[in-house]
Each structure stands twice: as structure tokens, then as C-alpha cells.
Design a protein around this motif. Structure first.
Motif, mmCIF file in Angstrom:
data_model
loop_
_atom_site.group_PDB
_atom_site.id
_atom_site.type_symbol
_atom_site.label_atom_id
_atom_site.label_comp_id
_atom_site.label_asym_id
_atom_site.label_seq_id
_atom_site.Cartn_x
_atom_site.Cartn_y
_atom_site.Cartn_z
ATOM 1 N N SER A 303 0.928 -1.218 0.087
ATOM 2 C CA SER A 303 -0.088 -0.048 0.169
ATOM 3 C C SER A 303 0.948 1.362 0.154
ATOM 4 N N LYS A 304 0.545 2.207 -0.675
ATOM 5 C CA LYS A 304 1.238 3.510 -0.768
ATOM 6 C C LYS A 304 1.063 4.070 0.723
ATOM 7 N N ASP A 305 0.310 3.598 1.485
ATOM 8 C CA ASP A 305 0.321 4.260 2.835
ATOM 9 C C ASP A 305 1.451 3.798 3.801
ATOM 10 N N ASN A 306 2.072 2.385 3.229
ATOM 11 C CA ASN A 306 2.977 1.772 3.991
ATOM 12 C C ASN A 306 4.510 2.267 3.393
ATOM 13 N N VAL A 307 4.439 3.366 2.440
ATOM 14 C CA VAL A 307 5.637 3.714 1.886
ATOM 15 C C VAL A 307 5.980 5.017 2.607
ATOM 16 N N LYS A 308 6.935 5.029 3.392
ATOM 17 C CA LYS A 308 7.262 6.220 4.377
ATOM 18 C C LYS A 308 8.489 6.926 3.597
ATOM 19 N N TYR A 309 8.178 8.454 3.215
ATOM 20 C CA TYR A 309 8.990 9.321 2.515
ATOM 21 C C TYR A 309 9.734 10.161 3.468
ATOM 22 N N ARG A 310 11.049 9.960 3.525
ATOM 23 C CA ARG A 310 11.699 10.885 4.311
ATOM 24 C C ARG A 310 12.748 11.930 3.670
ATOM 25 N N PRO A 311 12.205 13.086 3.255
ATOM 26 C CA PRO A 311 13.219 13.968 2.741
ATOM 27 C C PRO A 311 14.098 14.542 3.939
ATOM 28 N N VAL A 312 15.585 14.891 3.622
ATOM 29 C CA VAL A 312 16.410 15.251 4.597
ATOM 30 C C VAL A 312 16.635 16.675 4.238
ATOM 31 N N GLY A 313 16.299 17.664 5.306
ATOM 32 C CA GLY A 313 16.365 19.138 5.191
ATOM 33 C C GLY A 313 17.934 19.785 5.385
ATOM 34 N N GLY A 314 17.899 21.042 5.352
ATOM 35 C CA GLY A 314 19.127 21.569 5.269
ATOM 36 C C GLY A 314 19.313 23.168 5.053
ATOM 37 N N THR A 315 20.511 23.799 4.987
ATOM 38 C CA THR A 315 20.193 24.921 4.753
ATOM 39 C C THR A 315 21.139 25.489 3.641
ATOM 40 N N TRP A 316 20.357 26.304 2.442
ATOM 41 C CA TRP A 316 21.115 26.543 1.409
ATOM 42 C C TRP A 316 21.956 27.942 1.487
#
Length: 357
Positions: A303-316
């Protein structure tokens, strides 16, 4: 498909020349481009609906041959253990033959929980890693590619070794897909429904880019969907608002989920064969044919609900993104938790720039 060789020894900072391995053979075209997550789409979401299992197995048997016939031990198959993959999306297309990796994702799949965690790293991340010269993340792949003939090591294998070290996790496989593959997949599925978050206008006669999208709910074809996920800045008059790496990551996530919906529809299943062919023509991978088929059958009903997406942040701070080390460590741990089967559903936290470019 083409494939890099497995078994690359760990890279050391001593400067010693790495042992040579056989370079991947090219089957029909090249690798690269960007929506590597498209490969992920096929692996975890492409084949939905148990009633189509027979159809799927025949399509996979007939089309999805990676060219690697090595037998995989039963204990190493996708159905038996979690696997971690590096997914590269490069900007190569016939009219623009470069190899910058605009998308770099690390994905861990767990067969016991039928779930996955995806970590997306900003393309402009400044990488400082022992044994490697400091540079932007998306610059390593073309540099490795330029050295393939002298090193005897595929660029994909080099990237797998480097990102394994950077993310502190063993990466089992690496795959790269190009822009043309992304276009073809979207078109084979009849387009994709997304919400365009802002007006987007950018033109470049050198490579034929002509981005011209307006905000709102849209049905996009392959070219338009590629424009949507690629857009960074405007050179039009009047100018449209710029996007940063994190805006792009969010749009990638939106398109990923929309394509999973498309693939899990009756129409998507009916078009599976052509979608697989579109990937096959634009993909480089080191996944064995047996393993690829096992992945598809193992994750056909995720299920797409079981696909956990974790973008990583930062400073430009031009020209780099300086990664938020706490978020990076959390992402590393999330992959390990997925591997251990202890991952939680909350994996979609948005990443923000402290200052836009």
C-alpha cells in the motif's frame, strides 16, 4: 537492462587503486535520469491486484530480464529478508547527454511488514566523506562515469559504495533510470494527476526545455510531469517563483504516489507490459533477474500508505545545501528501523530550507 558488477570492495582513503570489476553491458540505451523512484514504483507498487498474479508473472518472465542470471540463495531473496537499494535518477535524455544525478534515494524494503522507507537526499548536498573529495552530491556519478574505462569499476558500483558509507547502511543493489524512461512510463500510463503548487516557467533552447505550467489540479503527460518535478527557477518575463531542492523532493513524492495509484488501477495493470519495457530501455541495475522477479511478486500488494518518505532538510548557502545533521541521522535510523521491522508510520515529515536559493 544493463548491470554493474556486485562485490565492490570498500573504498579506502589511502589512494590505492581499487580492484577492477567488469563494467556493465548496455542492452538498448543508457541509464540515468531522474525518477529512479520510478524503478522503486515498479518494485513496490507496479503490480497490484492478486487476480492478476498469473498475468504479472508471465510479463515479468518474458520482459523483466536484467541480464544477470546468477542464482540467488533462498535466504537472500526479497521474500526472505529486507533489502536496501540506491536509486539514482539522472538528467540524461537524447537531447541532453549529461549524467548529473538529480535524484538520489535510499530505499529499504521489509517483506515481513510489507512496507518501505525512502530517504531522499538533496542533489546539491555538500558531501564531506573520508576517502572522497568534497563536492556536490549530484556531481559524483558523472565523475565516476568518466573514470570507468581507467578504473574498470562501474559508476553505479562506485555510487553504491560511497552512499553505503555516507548513510551507514549496507546497500544491496543500485539502479539508475533516465529522464526518457520517466517520460515513457507516464505516457504509457496515460498521464498522471497532480496538484501543481505554483506557476512554473523556464526555457532553455540548448536542451529544448520549455517548462510552462500553471498552478492547480492538472493531468500531465510525460513531458509535463518531467517539467513539474524538475522545475527550479524561472528565466521568463514575468518570472515565476523559484523552487529549491526540497520543493522538488515534495513534488517527486506527489508524483510517486500518483503513479502508484495509476499502476494499481485496472488500466495500469493492463499496460504493465509496456511500462516494464519503458523501464527496461532506460535502466541500469545490478539486481539479478531472479531477485527482480522475486521483488515484484513479494511487493505486488504494498500500500502507498506503507511507503514512508523521508526527505532530509538543510540550509542553502550557494552553491551548496548544508545538510541538517540531526535529520540525516534520523533518516539513517529510519532505514535501520525499517530493516529491523520496527519502523513507525510517521515518515513523511517535510524538510525545509533555512534560506531559499
Amino acid at each position: 537492462m544493463s548491470n554493474p558488477e556486485n562485490g565492490l570492495p570498500p573504498r579506502k582513503s589511502s589512494g590505492k587503486k581499487a580492484a577492477k570489476t567488469q563494467k556493465p553491458k548496455k542492452k538498448k540505451s543508457f541509464l540515468k535520469s531522474f525518477m529512479m523512484f520510478i524503478l522503486f514504483l515498479l518494485i513496490v507498487g507496479a503490480v497490484a491486484g492478486g487476480l492478476y498474479a498469473y498475468y504479472i508473472s508471465n510479463q515479468v518472465e518474458a520482459v523483466l530480464d536484467t541480464g544477470i542470471d546468477k542464482e540467488v540463495p533462498k535466504t537472500e531473496l526479497a521474500e526472505a529478508k529486507p533489502l536496501t537499494m540506491l536509486l539514482l535518477g539522472t538528467d540524461y535524455r537524447p537531447e541532453h547527454q549529461t549524467y548529473l544525478s538529480d535524484v538520489v534515494m535510499v530505499v529499504t524494503l521489509n517483506p515481513n511488514t510489507k512496507s518501505a522507507t525512502m530517504v531522499s537526499l538533496p542533489r546539491d548536498t555538500k558531501v564531506e566523506l573520508d576517502g572522497y573529495r568534497s563536492r556536490k552530491l549530484n556531481e559524483y556519478y558523472p565523475i565516476f562515469k568518466s573514470k570507468e574505462k581507467t578504473s574498470g569499476i562501474s559508476a553505479e558500483a562506485e555510487m553504491k559504495t560511497m552512499i553505503s558509507k555516507y548513510m551507514n547502511i549496507n546497500i544491496d543493489y543500485v539502479s539508475a533510470i533516465n529522464f526518457q524512461g520517466f517520460r515513457d512510463i507516464v505516457d504509457e500510463l496515460g498521464g498522471v494527476n497532480v496538484t501543481v503548487d505554483k506557476n512554473m516557467c523556464y526555457r532553455d533552447s540548448a536542451d529544448g526545455t520549455d517548462i510552462n505550467l500553471t498552478a492547480g489540479d492538472k493531468h500531465l503527460n510525460g513531458d509535463e510531469a518531467l517539467d513539474f518535478v524538475r522545475y527550479r527557477k524561472s528565466n521568463c518575463s514575468p518570472k515565476t517563483a523559484a523552487s529549491d531542492d526540497f520543493d522538488r523532493n515534495k513534488r517527486q513524492n506527489q508524483v510517486l504516489h500518483a503513479l502508484i495509484d495509476q499502476m494499481q488501477s485496472f488500466g495500469g495493470i493492463a499496460k504493465l507490459g509496456n511500462v516494464i519495457k519503458a523501464v527496461d530501455n532506460n535502466l541500469t541495475t545490478d539486481i539479478e533477474s531472479q531477485q527482480m522477479k522475486n521483488m515484484l511478486t513479494t511487493y505486488w500488494n504494498i500500500s502507498k500508505d506503507n511507503v514512508k518518505y523521508r526527505p532530509v532538510g538543510g540550509t542553502w548557502q550557494s552553491p551548496y545545501v548544508y545538510i541538517n545533521e540531526d535529520e540525516l541521522e534520523e533518516a539513517r535510523q529510519a532505514l535501520k528501523d525499517e530493516e529491523a521491522g520496527t519502523s513507525t508510520p510517521s515518515g513523511t515529515a517535510s524538510a525545509e530550507l533555512d534560506e531559499n536559493p
